[in-house]
Design an enzyme around this catalytic site. Structure first.
Site, PDB file in Angstrom:
ATOM      1  N   TYR A  28       0.849  -1.206   0.000  1.00  0.00           N
ATOM      2  CA  TYR A  28       0.000   0.000   0.000  1.00  0.00           C
ATOM      3  C   TYR A  28       0.880   1.250   0.000  1.00  0.00           C
ATOM      4  O   TYR A  28       0.697   2.147  -0.822  1.00  0.00           O
ATOM      5  CB  TYR A  28      -0.898  -0.007   1.231  1.00  0.00           C
ATOM      6  CG  TYR A  28      -1.879   1.142   1.294  1.00  0.00           C
ATOM      7  CD1 TYR A  28      -3.000   1.169   0.469  1.00  0.00           C
ATOM      8  CD2 TYR A  28      -1.701   2.199   2.188  1.00  0.00           C
ATOM      9  CE1 TYR A  28      -3.915   2.211   0.537  1.00  0.00           C
ATOM     10  CE2 TYR A  28      -2.607   3.240   2.258  1.00  0.00           C
ATOM     11  CZ  TYR A  28      -3.717   3.243   1.437  1.00  0.00           C
ATOM     12  OH  TYR A  28      -4.623   4.284   1.502  1.00  0.00           O
ATOM     13  N   ASP A  29       1.849   1.264   0.915  1.00  0.00           N
ATOM     14  CA  ASP A  29       2.689   2.455   1.066  1.00  0.00           C
ATOM     15  C   ASP A  29       3.419   2.766  -0.234  1.00  0.00           C
ATOM     16  O   ASP A  29       3.439   3.912  -0.695  1.00  0.00           O
ATOM     17  CB  ASP A  29       3.724   2.252   2.183  1.00  0.00           C
ATOM     18  CG  ASP A  29       3.077   1.947   3.525  1.00  0.00           C
ATOM     19  OD1 ASP A  29       1.846   1.715   3.558  1.00  0.00           O
ATOM     20  OD2 ASP A  29       3.795   1.928   4.546  1.00  0.00           O
ATOM     21  N   GLU A  30       4.015   1.733  -0.823  1.00  0.00           N
ATOM     22  CA  GLU A  30       4.790   1.969  -2.049  1.00  0.00           C
ATOM     23  C   GLU A  30       3.883   2.267  -3.241  1.00  0.00           C
ATOM     24  O   GLU A  30       4.261   3.006  -4.146  1.00  0.00           O
ATOM     25  CB  GLU A  30       5.725   0.796  -2.344  1.00  0.00           C
ATOM     26  CG  GLU A  30       6.803   0.577  -1.295  1.00  0.00           C
ATOM     27  CD  GLU A  30       7.814   1.722  -1.160  1.00  0.00           C
ATOM     28  OE1 GLU A  30       7.665   2.772  -1.823  1.00  0.00           O
ATOM     29  OE2 GLU A  30       8.758   1.558  -0.369  1.00  0.00           O
TER      30      GLU A  30
END
Ligand code: UDP
Length: 310
Positions: A145-147
């Site tokens: 999700y973050d990337e």
């Protein structure tokens, strides 16, 4: 305006559709319904200013007619969802963002990316201001999700610089309100559902980690201001009132007048220890700040979940 909302049947997407319609705009909501729910937008069905398109935006997307804005909100957004749907999460952040930007370029529409406080990862500076580059583990379970959000931000800036697309990035901090799913795993619907059932509240870790919760009505107002602005650079949108998860559990127990106990479970890997938005930019460039106190927003949210139970 004629505005496309990707993820339009989701929690934030559907509240955005409501606000856009209320303000007199025409709305096209697009969703593949893997975490979205048509119930969230069914009250607009039959309105000639509203259209729903069932489509997975990781495939080529097409919308007939003119578009003034695209609000790109499609993505699994709860940690348990993106752990279950890691590849879809990466694909919608990457391919979905690419397709949506291509459409914005073709239509000359302003494009707003729903980015996230997750781009800051487990932050080493506190509170988080937009100039902070973050502390993300790319190969951990949350990395998908973050990337994806970090890649999406890079893609947005590339379309802005290379193609002159009118773009904006909002970094959204923890938000709560009606239409979150009771099973989506995020702390607000989870604690409320547990409290209403009399089940123990599941605190992960020792409950000392902090979050700052923004009521959805405040949040969508900020996003609408971003759509109406010409701001290019990322803007944090969130409520800076910070609390520990233990304090939050206590607030839910008080508001629901529940006798639930508390049980402690393992802290998920890479769970951020602190999170609080610095919203000076939002105040400066959008003249926006949140107005709803946690107890008021939470009372409305509890009422929503009480009705769902019936
Ligand atoms: N959390 C918890 N119990 C739950 C669900 C979440 O203690 O049943 C914690 C979680 O570990 C995190 C915080 O609550 O520290 C917020 O979690 P959420 O999943 O809502 O979103 P996040 O802020 O981690 O993206």
């Amino acid at each position: 305006m004629r505005v496309l909302v990707t993820g339009g049947a989701g929690f934030l997407g559907s509240h955005l559709c409501d606000l856009l319609i209320r303000e007199g705009n025409e709305v096209i909501a697009m969703d593949n319904l893997i975490t979205g729910n048509p119930d969230n937008i069914q009250h607009h069905f039959g309105n000639p200013k509203f259209k729903f398109v069932h489509h997975d935006i990781t495939e080529f997307m097409y919308v007939e007619g003119e578009l003034d804005g695209i609000l790109h909100f499609a993505s699994p957004a709860s940690p348990i969802d993106y752990l279950e749907l890691p590849i879809q999460t990466l694909k919608v952040g990457a391919l979905g963002t690419h397709n949506a930007l291509g459409l914005a370029k073709k239509k000359g529409a302003r494009f707003i990316l729903a980015s996230s406080s997750e781009v800051y990862g487990d932050p080493l500076i506190h509170p988080q201001e937009e100039s902070y580059w973050g502390n993300v583990n790319p190969i951990g379970p949350r990395g998908v999700y973050d990337e994806a959000k970090r890649f999406a931000e890079a893609m947005v800036m590339a379309y802005h610089r290379a193609h002159g697309v009118d773009t904006g990035i909002v970094r959204i901090f923890n938000t709560y309100g009606s239409r979150m799913r009771s099973i989506d795993g995020r702390v607000v619907p989870t604690f409320i559902t547990q409290a209403l059932r009399g089940d123990p509240l599941t605190i992960f870790g020792d409950g000392s980690q902090t979050r700052s919760f923004c009521f959805v009505d405040d949040l969508v107002r900020g996003i609408y201001k971003m759509l109406l602005s010409r701001e290019k650079n990322p803007v944090n949108i969130g409520n800076p009132t910070e609390m520990t998860i233990s304090e939050f559990a206590q607030s839910v127990l008080e508001l629901t007048e529940s006798n639930s106990t508390i049980t402690y479970k393992d802290l998920p890997q890479d769970d951020p220890k602190v999170r609080q938005p610095d919203i000076r930019r939002a105040k400066e460039v959008l003249d926006w700040e949140p107005g709803v106190q946690l107890r008021d927003g939470l009372a409305q949210t509890v009422e929503y979940f009480r009705q769902l139970k019936k």
